[in-house]
Design an enzyme around this catalytic site. Structure first.
Site, PDB file in Angstrom:
ATOM      1  N   ASP A 349      -1.984  -0.139   3.850  1.00 20.98           N
ATOM      2  CA  ASP A 349      -3.233  -0.873   3.968  1.00 20.98           C
ATOM      3  C   ASP A 349      -4.206  -0.238   2.985  1.00 20.98           C
ATOM      4  OD1 ASP A 349      -5.214  -2.545   4.866  1.00 20.98           O
ATOM      5  OD2 ASP A 349      -5.813  -1.213   6.485  1.00 20.98           O
ATOM      6  N   THR A 351      -7.586  -0.215   2.385  1.00 18.15           N
ATOM      7  CA  THR A 351      -8.777   0.487   2.838  1.00 18.15           C
ATOM      8  C   THR A 351      -8.404   1.627   3.775  1.00 18.15           C
ATOM      9  OG1 THR A 351      -9.997  -1.576   2.706  1.00 18.15           O
ATOM     10  CG2 THR A 351     -11.018   0.213   3.935  1.00 18.15           C
ATOM     11  N   ASP A 605      -5.113   2.108   9.899  1.00 18.79           N
ATOM     12  CA  ASP A 605      -6.042   2.790  10.790  1.00 18.79           C
ATOM     13  C   ASP A 605      -6.898   1.821  11.585  1.00 18.79           C
ATOM     14  OD1 ASP A 605      -7.608   1.807   8.782  1.00 18.79           O
ATOM     15  OD2 ASP A 605      -8.586   3.699   8.287  1.00 18.79           O
TER      16      ASP A 605
END
Length: 849
Positions: A349, A351, A605
């Protein structure tokens, strides 16, 4: 109504370390609505009524003390490792320890102490196993405390973070995006609160919760906020027990360990009938001294048991946990070390992984003649209405604070303060929808409604603004579109389609300094990297390109991704960067790669990553991520550093590669021991070895070198089919060792006669077996380094010392008699070594694992 967590650019999570104002916890993730690839989503979720003027203050200190005294505390122990008692039990009470223990007791009564050395070795090995796993337990427990979820509880009207185990019955627990529900309860406050219960029910769609609704432990917040009253704590909350069990330290579901268990099962089947035959042969058929017959019988049974293999596997795993723990890497499930070493595709991912959480507003571009000062007031209103901003909105707040204290606030036409704007309605952000919204009553009483989100979703295909957006995306910049909804109502039919573009908000992302090196490592290790993001695909590709990701130019908008799993898998293999990905698509993409035989690791996250993390072979969460992602991930990087992953891969490869090597050593011994016993039974001769002989051989050719080889660095790519890879070498090696040793023994029986003949025969056979075993060790030690050569040489020197030092000759009953038979033993061993070399090369070509 208060708006929360707007991440209008694509639902990416806040980066590590980002803290919302007034709250010490990480802000978690953007609000995420329906996680559903196929269902039609309502454009606007209903808005809960505003919270009461006097919000509940929670329990008082006296009430908490009273409940603690009554035992109404959430005292379910959340353990990251086995208890000390379980560690001791697992290392001591094993099937093979029982067998060896019984044989050891027998030998203590019937033979000299040197024939009982194998028992002391087992005691030492068991002690080493217990100590190493205890060290791993201490490391895991200390890291688990660092990574433990800290729910916010309201007591005496004040919100504070406490340990999960300190929650009492009736506590008022606050919730925000990304928070995990840690105990069962009833909703007391709800602000567009949406709960994902997929980990409990399997249903992917979040459930909108209102006051009075039930919430279950193990679920998590994907949108909105609120608070709930704890109604079941401790062991009464069954879902909490399930969550605890799922996140517990475990040694199961490992190909390595299951493979070893399979091997031990087959060994047991071979060992039992062979041992019975050997007992009958030595005690009944042969008319020898009873005690010596017992000793030689035990000497034949003990080496059949590869007891050190299980020990070394546990030690290798445990030391891996300790090493990773020093790098702030929490391994919640031990086989994850092994699993990540087998991974051939890593899905990232963007970001929080490739970029840091913080962003900066580089510019705001008004569209369609909009007034820049007015646009700034709208952005201030968006920022000031959100108490828990994420990375995107925090960047806007930093650039346009509510107090107007920066240069951007100068020159407002009416001198009004955006603080006088009242939020009248809010639309939660949805990763599937890619935008959020808010409605305001402006300072002059005018009603207005706004959307903030992905430009390529809110703008029509032919809009001229798309060209300049594309140019910005090609530079790796993140772009949000601010659009006004005609009529001032977010729930108006077709509000998004009729929204009028007002401004572009251009955000600059901060690249992680170590991300490029980590991507280069995976490329060097032939691990494919796929960047999966909710952002614009071109923008994500530009960021990946800056970091040197191979294939970064192969970008694909996930809205054009085929729904057919096979076609999706093909698209996944051909492209490296994917944008505008919904949470459900992330899950489907993982499944598509797995359908092609790939072992997939997923990093993330945010709550929008939870389902994909759960389905991936290995889920990796950042320590600053939401409580939900940390709960389902097998590995948590507490230092929030993507650069830690290569260390985890290296540990896994060390464990798997080295255990494969030493397993071949141990099982070669098992094979030749079984075959020697069978040959002895068939030929009705005395078993050639006493326990002391095989203890010496096992120590020098297996025990000591295996310990060093198991813990050595190893960067070889982990391969599947562990059992096949080990047995294809162990069986022929063991057969050659047994045949050559028995030939030497038979020749010695014809060569020697009279008193001391059996001892001389045993010494010649021992010499052949040692030399053949040493050659197997020399093959397994390849490729050679200075310390591997030194290790093999030291083992050979150790045996030579035993042969030349008189008291060691007596202690181990080893004395070479004459020159003919010893040199014959060397010659037979040399021929066996040539045959071993040929067979290993032939097997490597013919039976590829």
């Amino acid at each position: 109504m208060t708006q929360r967590a707007l991440d209008s650019s694509g639902g990416q999570t806040p980066g590590p370390g980002e803290q919302p104002p007034g709250n010490s916890r990480t802000s978690g993730n953007p609000r995420q609505a329906k996680i559903d690839a196929g269902a039609e989503l309502d454009p606007v979720h209903p808005v809960d009524p505003p919270p009461p003027a006097h919000r509940p203050e929670g329990l008082t200190t006296a009430e908490v003390a009273e409940r603690v005294a009554r035992g109404e505390v959430n005292d379910v122990p959340v353990r990251s490792s086995r208890s000390v008692v379980e560690i001791v039990r697992a290392n001591v009470f094993t099937r093979f320890n029982l067998i060896i223990g019984v044989l050891w007791v027998i030998m203590l009564f019937v033979a000299p102490i040197q024939d009982s050395l194998f028992g002391f070795v087992i005691v030492a090995n068991t002690g080493i196993g217990i100590i190493q796993e205890w060290r791993a337990k201490k490391t895991l427990d200390s890291l688990a405390v660092i990574g433990e979820a800290k729910p916010t509880v309201r007591r005496d009207g004040t919100a504070s973070e406490i340990s999960t185990s300190e929650i009492v019955l009736g506590d008022l627990v606050e919730l925000g995006p990304g928070d995990k529900v840690v105990v069962d309860g009833t909703v007391a406050e709800a602000d567009s609160l949406e709960i994902d219960e997929s980990l409990l029910t399997g249903e992917a769609d979040p459930v909108i919760k209102r006051a009075g609704d039930q919430v279950m432990s193990g679920s998590f917040v994907v949108a909105g906020g609120g608070a709930f009253t704890a109604t079941k704590v401790g062991r009464e909350a069954y879902a909490a027990q399930l969550a605890e069990e799922a996140s517990r330290f475990t040694l199961v579901h490992s190909e390595l360990r299951s493979g070893i268990s399979t091997i031990l099962k087959y060994v047991t089947w071979m060992m039992v009938p062979t041992a019975i035959g050997l007992i009958i042969s030595q005690l009944v058929v042969k008319d020898n001294n009873f005690k010596e017959s017992v000793a030689r019988t035990v000497g034949g049974i003990v080496p059949m048991i590869p007891e050190g293999l299980v020990l070394l596997t546990s030690v290798a795993f445990a030391i891996g946990v300790v090493r990773l723990g020093r790098k702030q890497c929490l391994v919640q499930e031990l086989p994850a070390i092994e699993g990540l070493a087998r991974v051939d595709v890593v899905c990232l991912d963007k970001t929080g992984t490739l970029t840091e959480g913080g962003m900066d507003v580089s510019e705001v571009r008004p569209l369609n003649g909009s007034d820049e000062a007015y646009v700034q007031r709208v952005l201030r209103a968006f920022g000031s209405s959100d108490p828990r901003p994420n990375a995107s909105l925090q960047a806007i707040i930093d650039a346009y604070p509510a107090d107007g204290g920066d240069a951007a606030g100068a020159g407002r036409a009416d001198g009004g303060d955006s603080g006088s704007w009242a939020v009248t309605d809010a639309m939660p952000f949805s990763s599937a929808r890619k935008y959020s919204g808010a409605a305001f009553t402006e300072a002059d009483g005018t009603a207005s409604a706004w959307l903030l989100g992905a430009p390529d979703v809110l703008l029509s295909e032919g809009d001229p603004a798309l060209k300049q957006i594309e140019r910005l995306n090609e530079q790796g910049l993140r772009v949000l579109l601010l659009a006004r909804v005609p009529g001032g109502a977010l729930d108006a039919p077709g509000a998004a389609a009729e929204a009028v573009p007002t401004a572009l908000v251009v955000l600059e992302q901060r690249l992680r300094p170590d991300a490029g090196d980590t991507l280069a490592y995976f490329a060097d290790q032939n691990v494919a990297t796929k960047v999966i993001s909710g952002d614009n695909a071109v923008s994500v590709g530009a960021v990946a390109g800056k970091l040197g990701l191979a294939g970064a130019e192969n970008t694909l908008d996930a809205r054009r991704l085929p729904s057919d799993p096979d076609e999706m898998a093909t698209a996944m293999e051909r492209n490296a960067v994917f944008g505008r990905v919904t949470p459900q698509q992330k899950r489907d993409m993982v499944a598509a790669l797995q359908s092609r035989g790939h072992t997939v690791a997923m990093t993330g996250d945010g709550v929008n990553d939870v389902l994909a993390l759960k389905d991936a072979d290995i889920g990796v969460s950042m320590g600053s991520g939401s409580e939900a992602t940390r709960a389902v991930a097998q590995i948590v990087l507490l230092n929030n550093s993507f650069a830690t992953l290569p260390s985890v891969v290296a540990e896994g490869r060390r464990v798997i590669g080295n255990i494969t090597r030493v397993a071949t050593l141990f099982l070669t011994k098992t094979v030749y021991s079984v075959l020697l016993a069978i040959l002895v039974v068939c030929t009705q001769v005395e078993y050639p070895f006493l326990p002391r002989h095989l203890t010496l051989l096992s120590t020098l050719t297996i025990g000591v070198p295996a310990f060093f080889l198991a813990l050595a660095p190893n960067k070889e790519r982990a391969q599947p089919n562990f059992v096949r890879r080990v047995m294809r070498y162990a069986i022929p090696s063991g057969a050659i060792a047994a045949a050559s040793t028995f030939v030497t023994y038979l020749l010695a029986r014809h060569h020697y006669s009279g008193a001391g003949a059996l001892e001389a025969e045993t010494s010649a056979a021992t010499l052949t077996l040692f030399l053949v075993s040493m050659y197997v060790l020399a093959i397994i030690a390849r490729p050679y380094t200075w310390w591997r050569v030194a290790l093999v040489a030291a083992m050979g020197l150790g045996f030579l010392i035993v042969l030349v030092v008189p008291w060691l000759q007596d202690f181990f009953a080893l004395k070479l008699v004459g020159t003919v038979m010893p040199w014959a033993a060397v010659g037979i061993a040399a021929a066996a070594a040539v045959l071993l070399e040929f067979v290993w090369r032939w097997v490597g070509r013919r039976f590829r694992a």
